[in-house]
Design an enzyme around this catalytic site. Structure first.
Site, PDB file in Angstrom:
ATOM      1  N   SER A 123      10.949   1.343   0.297  1.00  0.00           N
ATOM      2  CA  SER A 123       9.644   1.185  -0.345  1.00  0.00           C
ATOM      3  C   SER A 123       8.893   2.517  -0.347  1.00  0.00           C
ATOM      4  O   SER A 123       8.792   3.185   0.676  1.00  0.00           O
ATOM      5  CB  SER A 123       8.829   0.124   0.393  1.00  0.00           C
ATOM      6  OG  SER A 123       7.573  -0.030  -0.200  1.00  0.00           O
ATOM      7  N   GLY A 124       8.382   2.897  -1.519  1.00  0.00           N
ATOM      8  CA  GLY A 124       7.654   4.149  -1.646  1.00  0.00           C
ATOM      9  C   GLY A 124       8.504   5.327  -2.053  1.00  0.00           C
ATOM     10  O   GLY A 124       8.008   6.445  -2.204  1.00  0.00           O
ATOM     11  N   THR A 166      10.578   1.988  -8.641  1.00  0.00           N
ATOM     12  CA  THR A 166       9.901   1.397  -9.803  1.00  0.00           C
ATOM     13  C   THR A 166       9.596   2.455 -10.848  1.00  0.00           C
ATOM     14  O   THR A 166       9.773   2.230 -12.046  1.00  0.00           O
ATOM     15  CB  THR A 166       8.608   0.689  -9.361  1.00  0.00           C
ATOM     16  OG1 THR A 166       8.926  -0.317  -8.395  1.00  0.00           O
ATOM     17  CG2 THR A 166       7.924   0.040 -10.547  1.00  0.00           C
ATOM     18  N   ASN A 193       3.692   1.800   0.712  1.00  0.00           N
ATOM     19  CA  ASN A 193       3.599   2.037  -0.727  1.00  0.00           C
ATOM     20  C   ASN A 193       2.475   1.170  -1.293  1.00  0.00           C
ATOM     21  O   ASN A 193       2.384  -0.006  -0.975  1.00  0.00           O
ATOM     22  CB  ASN A 193       4.944   1.669  -1.385  1.00  0.00           C
ATOM     23  CG  ASN A 193       4.973   1.937  -2.870  1.00  0.00           C
ATOM     24  OD1 ASN A 193       4.050   2.528  -3.420  1.00  0.00           O
ATOM     25  ND2 ASN A 193       6.026   1.498  -3.518  1.00  0.00           N
ATOM     26  N   SER A 195       4.336  -1.597  -4.015  1.00  0.00           N
ATOM     27  CA  SER A 195       5.673  -1.915  -3.523  1.00  0.00           C
ATOM     28  C   SER A 195       6.203  -3.192  -4.163  1.00  0.00           C
ATOM     29  O   SER A 195       5.537  -4.234  -4.158  1.00  0.00           O
ATOM     30  CB  SER A 195       5.631  -2.087  -1.997  1.00  0.00           C
ATOM     31  OG  SER A 195       6.895  -2.473  -1.506  1.00  0.00           O
ATOM     32  N   SER A 196       7.412  -3.130  -4.709  1.00  0.00           N
ATOM     33  CA  SER A 196       8.055  -4.313  -5.290  1.00  0.00           C
ATOM     34  C   SER A 196       8.448  -5.266  -4.172  1.00  0.00           C
ATOM     35  O   SER A 196       9.115  -4.862  -3.216  1.00  0.00           O
ATOM     36  CB  SER A 196       9.294  -3.922  -6.098  1.00  0.00           C
ATOM     37  OG  SER A 196       8.952  -3.106  -7.185  1.00  0.00           O
ATOM     38  N   GLY A 237      16.285  -1.055  -0.980  1.00  0.00           N
ATOM     39  CA  GLY A 237      17.297  -0.333  -0.221  1.00  0.00           C
ATOM     40  C   GLY A 237      17.445  -0.916   1.170  1.00  0.00           C
ATOM     41  O   GLY A 237      16.774  -1.876   1.550  1.00  0.00           O
ATOM     42  N   GLU A 297      16.893  -1.702   4.846  1.00  0.00           N
ATOM     43  CA  GLU A 297      15.620  -1.710   5.569  1.00  0.00           C
ATOM     44  C   GLU A 297      15.853  -1.838   7.067  1.00  0.00           C
ATOM     45  O   GLU A 297      16.603  -2.716   7.520  1.00  0.00           O
ATOM     46  CB  GLU A 297      14.725  -2.868   5.101  1.00  0.00           C
ATOM     47  CG  GLU A 297      14.155  -2.651   3.707  1.00  0.00           C
ATOM     48  CD  GLU A 297      13.091  -3.678   3.347  1.00  0.00           C
ATOM     49  OE1 GLU A 297      12.459  -3.497   2.286  1.00  0.00           O
ATOM     50  OE2 GLU A 297      12.905  -4.644   4.114  1.00  0.00           O
TER      51      GLU A 297
END
Length: 1025
Positions: A116-117, A121, A166, A169-170, A387, A389
């Site tokens: 994330s970040g 996206t 983020n 973040s998705s 990804g 985690e």
């Protein structure tokens, strides 16, 4: 795909390697060294070069700043260029995927992963934007392109949230298929979503937010919409929005994003009913979060909230959320919840509503993207997936995400080795087995039937008896004992046991060890709803629980009656099983396509530009498997090139091949490498390509070529076979001559074109008044375009502005008349749309009823537009605002007040609030008139604009009396007060004054000799009052 793209020109990678590191990690000599890998990555990042290749894999480091490398000009530069010809870029990868798809008519996918970040996206957006520009364009295709692009902000609003890592973040995985026709035009698409983090709906950690759409609705929603939904414009009012204590984020503009989402929903063709339905459900989730419970004397839950917020009768809501209905034979028994169970049921319902709504949203977007043409299409897939985690505490979500990455790593190994092996076989080179870690053992550990972790979790969720997270852990220890990739506190040795809690288990993934806490595994995997929620939903009046296309399955396990929100009734599947099935389906889709990869890295935790955290980046390099990827790419041969291309570039290095080789390209390459002294173990000769094992061999060849180029340009060769066709020094003169000749020819062509255009323009001007012909058509087209361009910048801004309209040229006379009519209609339409239905009907009708036929200048006031106020709040003194704002300002207008004694004019502001009328002079409130003390309002029937407020005052000592006012917007101001009285007014208690009205040729106001105020109107005399 590696084989064909690696045949492209790599000159950029070779010549720039010393300035900015190596552009392709495959050419890194110490390719097994993680330190060398990090040094090259850091060197490029410090020079703002965020992209680096590993073969066809693109490594992207988030710069956290604007670099200006995504412009239309950059897209044009990378469009149609060989993959390695320009510096690494996301556009280069997107273009190569697109061109390969067109030329080979096969399907591809781009896998974008990272934590994330890291910029996943944004990378996905850049690919879509590139295809929007490079694909053929028609009106129909543009509609498809717009829907593809605008599906992103919609899905981001409903599926993204601010997290600690983020701000956007998705919270779900996304796979999008873009469908292209045989000409390369985008004609459709399809989206699949994976594992939405529904728990965020009901709980957010400190510093995090709920999904964006909630804040966008509250902050940006129109007042009328919020009233209809029963919402207030204050996020602090809703429990589901304030748990993270950061409802406001400086980097997020919720109001602007709301407008973007509204526009996107319209373009994607959501109907008004769909949009109303959608936001009604979003509002219902917020209302549901505000339902709270208290424990009764017996410890049972009681509802302590207003059910009207949900549109549900209080008794139904009370029963549905505080009791569980159990069927025993033919009887139904209500079993009360404790307060904690009731909160669980409420939150479970909220999560189920939002999760199903998100699925419905994705399906609606897919309906708008569907391609109805049945002809064969090629596809480029975009997989934007979480990804690997690893957090301080890893739970069920991280377990599913990391399992997903294990499957994708397994897929990568299979596809990469398969493509490598196929190329070797095609070229007739013996395949050398590549040593790599086969993570099938870990995938089986998780997904194997009856023995894997998911199967054991499902059994524990569905078995009779009291199942808990710890009984699940005990089952794991029983079944997994001795597995080399599984360990718990009980199974670990003395040293490892110190790093594990009793409720933890640890998996050794391909990327490293991850410790998971079993707390919450059972609940999150079940994702249950109680049975009688169905009955509560049936009473909802604001679409709260009634969403389309939903089916239910009810089961009875040891008196636990639950309702699963499922799309299909064929089977009862837990979350983990559904995810495993979805992942299997995704794998099948990807196995039929050629892969491309984008690995996104996050350079630091602080989101700061120009800061490279070695420890953090090294951690991501490990968990993204980049070193493993590089090892597989470098296995065997680092570089391969078709004979024709290799010979064309390096033939000057050998006297036998320069300047022209007469034999076959393969023979020429053989002669060339023999002259260069390649050792037998440094290369292999295939059927159509040369394979070079080590990058240093290629670099030495490239360095020799760089020296050779300068020698060829300045001196003749000493060998007959290497003889140049020109004497010393002539080569440079020849190059200069050719260049100057090219420049001169271009200039001549430019001038010839200019002469032709000028001649045509002059001829058109001379024949401008003649009928359209070949002689004047271009000139007239220019005149039309010029007039329309100037007119666009000088259009009237108001429907009342009758003066501004550019004088048209003769050819545009008729068009100008039509355009003026159309523009006037447009202004009227905008004005009418800007007035609410209530204002249109009530205010206009009321004003007409009051003044039509009674007031002489009423017809002149009809064309004056109504406004909410005539004085903006910025023009009212701040001290006055502080005093009267709590009452709510309804209307304000500038007036001239005439003194009761002497009739001296005074400039004032007349302000109406909910409770009173105020006369204000700058920072002072000169008079406050309560509506309760206002006994009447008077006007004359002439064309003046005087208005008198009649005020009742019982206290004769107070110097308060009637107000005599002059104002230009009298009709509307009078309508606001909704009153009509006689003209007579009181100066103050005990005294009386009069105003006399008469008509004359001029307008004037003065004090007459009899002490009355004389108002003269410029109209025919009627009568004096």
């Amino acid at each position: 795909m590696y084989s064909c793209t690696h045949c492209a020109d790599m000159e950029g990678s070779l010549t720039a390697r010393d300035r900015v590191g190596i552009q392709d990690f495959v050419l890194l000599d110490a390719y097994t060294s993680e330190t060398a890998f990090m040094d090259n990555l850091r060197k490029r990042f410090n020079e703002n070069l965020i992209y680096t290749y590993i073969g066809t894999l693109l490594v992207s480091v988030n710069p956290y700043k604007e670099l200006g490398i995504y412009t239309k000009k950059q897209m044009d530069i990378y469009m149609g260029v060989n993959f390695f010809e320009l510096p690494p870029h996301i556009f280069a990868l997107a273009d190569n995927v697109y061109r390969t798809m067109i030329s080979e008519t096969n399907n591809h996918f781009i896998l974008i992963s990272g934590e994330s970040g890291a910029g996943k996206t944004e990378a996905s957006k850049k690919v879509l934007q590139f295809y929007a520009v490079c694909c053929p364009s028609t009106r129909l295709l543009d509609n498809v392109r717009d829907r593809l692009l605008l599906s992103n902000p919609v899905l981001e609003a409903f599926g993204n949230a601010k997290t600690l890592k983020n701000d956007n973040s998705s919270q779900f995985g996304k796979y999008m298929d873009i469908q292209f026709d045989h000409q390369g035009a985008a004609v459709g698409g399809h989206i699949l979503s994976y594992l939405l983090e529904k728990s965020r709906v009901v709980h957010q950690n400190h510093g995090e937010r709920n999904f964006h759409i909630f804040y966008q609705l509250v902050e940006g929603g129109e007042d009328e919409l919020l009233r209809w939904l029963g919402l207030e414009r204050n996020c602090q009012k809703y429990r589901y929005l304030i748990q993270g204590e950061c409802a406001k984020v400086s980097s997020i503009n919720d109001k602007s994003d709301w407008k973007t989402v509204q526009k996107a929903l319209t373009i994607i063709e959501f109907s008004e009913k769909d949009i109303e339905h959608l936001f009604a459900i979003i509002a219902s989730v917020l209302h549901l979060g505000n339902v709270h419970f208290e424990a009764s004397a017996h410890g049972y839950a009681t509802l302590n909230s207003s059910a009207e917020l949900l549109g549900i009768p209080s008794n139904i809501l009370q029963e549905g959320l505080t009791h569980r209905k159990i069927e025993a034979k033919a009887e139904e028994v209500l079993s009360p919840f404790t307060a904690e169970h009731a909160k669980y049921a409420r939150d479970a319902l909220a999560k189920a509503i939002y999760g199903r709504t998100f699925t419905w949203l994705v399906n609606k977007i897919n309906e708008s993207l569907v391609n109805k043409d049945s002809t064969r299409k090629t596809v480029i897939g975009l997989l934007d997936i979480y990804g690997f985690e690893v957090f301080d505490v890893n739970s069920f979500e991280q377990f599913c995400i990391n399992f997903c990455n294990e499957k994708l790593q397994q897929l990568f190994i299979q596809l990469t080795l398969k493509s490598e092996q196929e190329e070797y076989e095609m070229e007739g080179i013996e395949w050398e087995p590549v040593p790599y870690f086969n993570n099938k053992i870990i995938c089986d550990l998780v997904e194997e039937k009856h023995r894997g972790i998911i199967s054991i979790l499902d059994e524990e969720c569905l078995r009779p008896g009291e199942a808990t997270d710890f009984t699940f852990l005990e089952k794991l220890e029983e079944k997994m004992c001795g597995h080399p990739h599984f360990v718990t506190h009980k199974l670990a040795d003395q040293k490892t046991r110190k790093t594990l809690e009793r409720g933890d288990f640890r998996l050794l993934h391909y990327a490293g060890e991850v410790t998971y806490s079993v707390v919450g595994f059972i609940d999150k995997n079940n994702d249950l709803l109680y049975r009688n929620i169905k009955e509560v939903r049936g009473f909802a009046t604001v679409c709260i629980l009634s969403w389309p296309d939903i089916t239910e399955k009810i089961i009875d396990i040891n008196s636990k009656i639950v309702c699963y929100c499922l799309r299909s009734c064929d089977s009862l599947r837990t979350v983990a099983t559904q995810f495993k099935s979805s992942l299997a389906g995704l794998t099948e889709i990807l196995m039929t396509k050629d892969p491309w990869y984008v690995r996104c890295l996050k350079p630091n935790h602080c989101k700061q530009p120009d800061r490279f955290d070695d420890v953090m980046v090294r951690h991501q390099v490990k968990y993204l498997g980049l070193m493993e990827h590089l090892r597989v790419r470098r296995a065997g041969f680092a570089y391969r090139r078709r004979y024709e291309i290799f010979l064309k570039r390096y033939k000057a290095l050998c006297p036998d091949t320069w300047p022209h080789w007469k034999g076959t390209p393969a023979e020429g390459v053989q002669r060339l490498i023999k002259h260069l002294g390649y050792k037998p173990d440094e290369y292999k000769m295939g059927r159509t390509k040369i394979f070079i094992r080590h990058p240093r061999t290629l670099f030495a060849t490239e360095d020799a070529f760089e020296i050779c180029k300068h020698e060829l340009g300045k001196a003749p060769a000493t060998s007959d076979k290497r003889r140049l066709p020109f004497p010393e020094g002539v080569v440079m003169i020849l190059i200069e001559t050719c260049w100057r000749g090219l420049q001169a020819r271009r200039e001549r062509e430019r001038r010839a074109w200019a002469v032709k255009v000028i001649k045509k323009f002059i001829k058109g001007f001379m024949n401008r008044n003649q009928p359209v012909s070949m002689d004047n058509s271009d000139y007239l087209a220019f005149v039309r375009q010029s007039y329309l361009t100037r007119l666009k910048d000088n259009l009237p801004k108001s429907v009342l502005d009758k003066t501004i309209w550019l004088t048209p040229p003769p050819i545009m006379q008729e068009a100008s008349v039509l355009l003026r009519k159309l523009h006037t209609r447009l202004l009227v339409r905008k004005y009418v749309r800007g007035i609410s239905a209530q204002q249109k009907l009530q205010i206009k009708a009321l004003t007409s009823d009051i003044f039509k036929g009674r007031k002489e200048n009423y017809p002149q006031s009809v064309c004056q537009p109504f406004a909410d106020t005539r004085i903006s709040e910025q023009d009212i003194n701040i001290k006055v605002l502080q005093l009267i704002c709590p009452e709510g300002i309804k209307y304000s207008v500038p007036v001239i007040k005439y003194d009761r004694n002497g009739f001296r004019p005074r400039f004032r502001q007349l302000i109406f609030t909910q409770a009173a009328a105020y006369l204000v002079e700058e920072a002072k409130i000169k008079q406050r008139v309560n509506y309760s003390s206002l006994k009447g309002v008077s006007v004359s029937d002439l064309s003046d604009n005087f208005l008198i407020l009649h005020v009742t005052c019982d206290d004769t000592k107070q110097k308060v009396g009637d107000c005599l006012l002059y104002l230009t917007r009298m009709h509307y101001t009078y309508t606001e007060l909704l009153s009509f009285c006689s003209v007579r007014f009181d100066i103050q208690p005990g005294k009386e004054g009069f105003v006399d009205f008469k008509s004359s040729s001029e307008s004037m106001v003065y004090r007459a000799k009899n002490g009355h105020l004389m108002v003269v109107s410029p109209h025919n005399p009627m009568h004096t009052t």
